[in-house]
Write a protein that holds these residues in place. Structure first.
Motif, PDB file in Angstrom:
ATOM      1  N   THR A 283     -37.788  64.200  66.102  1.00 41.70           N
ATOM      2  CA  THR A 283     -38.039  65.164  67.176  1.00 41.70           C
ATOM      3  C   THR A 283     -39.463  65.003  67.695  1.00 41.70           C
ATOM      4  N   ASN A 284     -39.829  65.831  68.660  1.00 41.08           N
ATOM      5  CA  ASN A 284     -41.191  65.801  69.195  1.00 41.08           C
ATOM      6  C   ASN A 284     -42.206  66.046  68.091  1.00 41.08           C
ATOM      7  N   GLN A 285     -43.360  65.422  68.239  1.00 43.58           N
ATOM      8  CA  GLN A 285     -44.425  65.563  67.258  1.00 43.58           C
ATOM      9  C   GLN A 285     -45.646  66.220  67.885  1.00 43.58           C
ATOM     10  N   THR A 286     -46.376  66.968  67.083  1.00 38.45           N
ATOM     11  CA  THR A 286     -47.633  67.546  67.541  1.00 38.45           C
ATOM     12  C   THR A 286     -48.685  66.453  67.470  1.00 38.45           C
ATOM     13  N   VAL A 287     -49.297  66.175  68.620  1.00 34.33           N
ATOM     14  CA  VAL A 287     -50.256  65.077  68.739  1.00 34.33           C
ATOM     15  C   VAL A 287     -51.627  65.660  69.050  1.00 34.33           C
ATOM     16  N   GLN A 288     -52.640  65.173  68.335  1.00 35.62           N
ATOM     17  CA  GLN A 288     -54.011  65.607  68.578  1.00 35.62           C
ATOM     18  C   GLN A 288     -54.504  65.042  69.908  1.00 35.62           C
TER      19      GLN A 288
ATOM     20  N   GLN B 161     -50.809  68.703  71.565  1.00 38.17           N
ATOM     21  CA  GLN B 161     -49.669  68.645  72.475  1.00 38.17           C
ATOM     22  C   GLN B 161     -48.430  68.144  71.730  1.00 38.17           C
ATOM     23  N   SER B 162     -47.273  68.415  72.284  1.00 36.49           N
ATOM     24  CA  SER B 162     -46.015  67.929  71.726  1.00 36.49           C
ATOM     25  C   SER B 162     -45.627  66.658  72.464  1.00 36.49           C
ATOM     26  N   LYS B 163     -45.182  65.646  71.722  1.00 35.03           N
ATOM     27  CA  LYS B 163     -44.856  64.364  72.330  1.00 35.03           C
ATOM     28  C   LYS B 163     -43.642  63.757  71.650  1.00 35.03           C
ATOM     29  N   LYS B 164     -42.800  63.116  72.433  1.00 34.18           N
ATOM     30  CA  LYS B 164     -41.666  62.343  71.914  1.00 34.18           C
ATOM     31  C   LYS B 164     -42.048  60.869  72.046  1.00 34.18           C
ATOM     32  N   PHE B 165     -42.066  60.160  70.934  1.00 28.40           N
ATOM     33  CA  PHE B 165     -42.413  58.740  70.931  1.00 28.40           C
ATOM     34  C   PHE B 165     -41.173  57.906  71.224  1.00 28.40           C
ATOM     35  N   ASN B 166     -41.379  56.709  71.796  1.00 31.28           N
ATOM     36  CA  ASN B 166     -40.256  55.779  71.929  1.00 31.28           C
ATOM     37  C   ASN B 166     -40.304  54.803  70.757  1.00 31.28           C
ATOM     38  N   ASN B 167     -39.220  54.103  70.493  1.00 31.96           N
ATOM     39  CA  ASN B 167     -39.079  53.283  69.279  1.00 31.96           C
ATOM     40  C   ASN B 167     -40.072  52.132  69.166  1.00 31.96           C
ATOM     41  N   THR B 168     -40.635  51.678  70.279  1.00 30.37           N
ATOM     42  CA  THR B 168     -41.561  50.540  70.217  1.00 30.37           C
ATOM     43  C   THR B 168     -43.023  50.967  70.250  1.00 30.37           C
ATOM     44  N   GLU B 169     -43.260  52.257  70.353  1.00 27.76           N
ATOM     45  CA  GLU B 169     -44.622  52.777  70.448  1.00 27.76           C
ATOM     46  C   GLU B 169     -45.286  52.810  69.067  1.00 27.76           C
ATOM     47  N   ILE B 170     -46.567  52.498  69.038  1.00 34.62           N
ATOM     48  CA  ILE B 170     -47.325  52.557  67.783  1.00 34.62           C
ATOM     49  C   ILE B 170     -47.820  53.987  67.600  1.00 34.62           C
ATOM     50  N   ILE B 171     -47.548  54.521  66.425  1.00 33.74           N
ATOM     51  CA  ILE B 171     -47.965  55.883  66.101  1.00 33.74           C
ATOM     52  C   ILE B 171     -49.086  55.787  65.060  1.00 33.74           C
ATOM     53  N   THR B 172     -50.126  56.579  65.246  1.00 36.10           N
ATOM     54  CA  THR B 172     -51.254  56.614  64.315  1.00 36.10           C
ATOM     55  C   THR B 172     -51.229  57.935  63.572  1.00 36.10           C
ATOM     56  N   PHE B 173     -51.182  57.841  62.256  1.00 34.94           N
ATOM     57  CA  PHE B 173     -51.208  59.028  61.407  1.00 34.94           C
ATOM     58  C   PHE B 173     -52.628  59.256  60.908  1.00 34.94           C
TER      59      PHE B 173
END
Length: 135
Positions: free
Chosen positions: A74-79, A33-45
Motif C-alpha cells: 500500500t501507500n507509504q509515508t515518505v519523508q 507525504q503518502s506515496k505509492k511506489f512502482n515496481n522498478t522504483e528504488i526505495i530508500t529506508f
C-alpha cells in the motif's frame, strides 16, 4: 484567578496564543507525504534515524504472503527527502535486503551468528528461508 488574568491580557493586547511558536512549526508541505511506489522504483529506508538501505521496490513484494509484502503493498509515508522510515535494527534488515536482492539465495557467511540474525529477521517478516520451486 491566574488563568482569567492571562486570558484578559491576551484579549486586551490582541496577542495570539501561537505568537512566537508558529515559526517553529513545519508547514504542511514539509509533513511526511503518502506515496505509492512502482515496481522498478528504488526505495530508500532510513533505519534507526542514521543508516539507510536501498532496494528496488518490486523486490520487497517477492513473497506475496509475507509481512513485508503486506506492509509495502500500500501507500507509504515518505519523508521530505524521499526516504521511508522503518523501525527495525539496521544490520538484520540489511542482511534481509541482501537476501532478497540475491533472489532469495543464501550467501556464504563468515560468521554463523550472521546466519542466525538473518533467519530471525526473515522469521519476523514471515519470509521463507529458501525459494519455493515448482514441482
Amino acid at each position: 484567578m491566574l488563568f482569567i488574568l492571562v486570558i484578559t491580557l491576551i484579549v486586551a493586547t490582541g496577542a495570539q496564543i501561537t505568537d512566537g511558536y508558529a515559526e517553529h512549526l513545519n508547514p504542511p508541505e514539509k509533513w511526511p507525504q503518502s506515496k505509492k511506489f512502482n515496481n522498478t522504483e528504488i526505495i530508500t529506508f532510513e533505519l534507526n534515524g542514521d543508516k539507510t538501505v536501498k532496494i528496488v521496490y518490486g523486490q520487497l513484494l517477492q513473497v506475496p504472503a509475507s509481512k513485508l509484502a503486506e506492509k509495502f503493498a500500500t501507500n507509504q509515508t515518505v519523508q521530505e527527502d524521499g526516504t521511508v522510515y522503518i523501525d527495525r535494527p539496521y544490520y538484520p534488515f540489511l542482511l534481509m535486503i541482501d537476501f532478497l536482492k540475491n533472489g532469495m539465495n543464501l550467501q556464504l557467511f563468515k560468521d554463523l551468528n550472521d546466519m542466525k540474525v538473518l533467519f530471525t529477521e526473515l522469521d519476523y517478516w514471515k519470509i521463507p528461508r529458501h525459494k519455493s520451486t515448482p514441482i
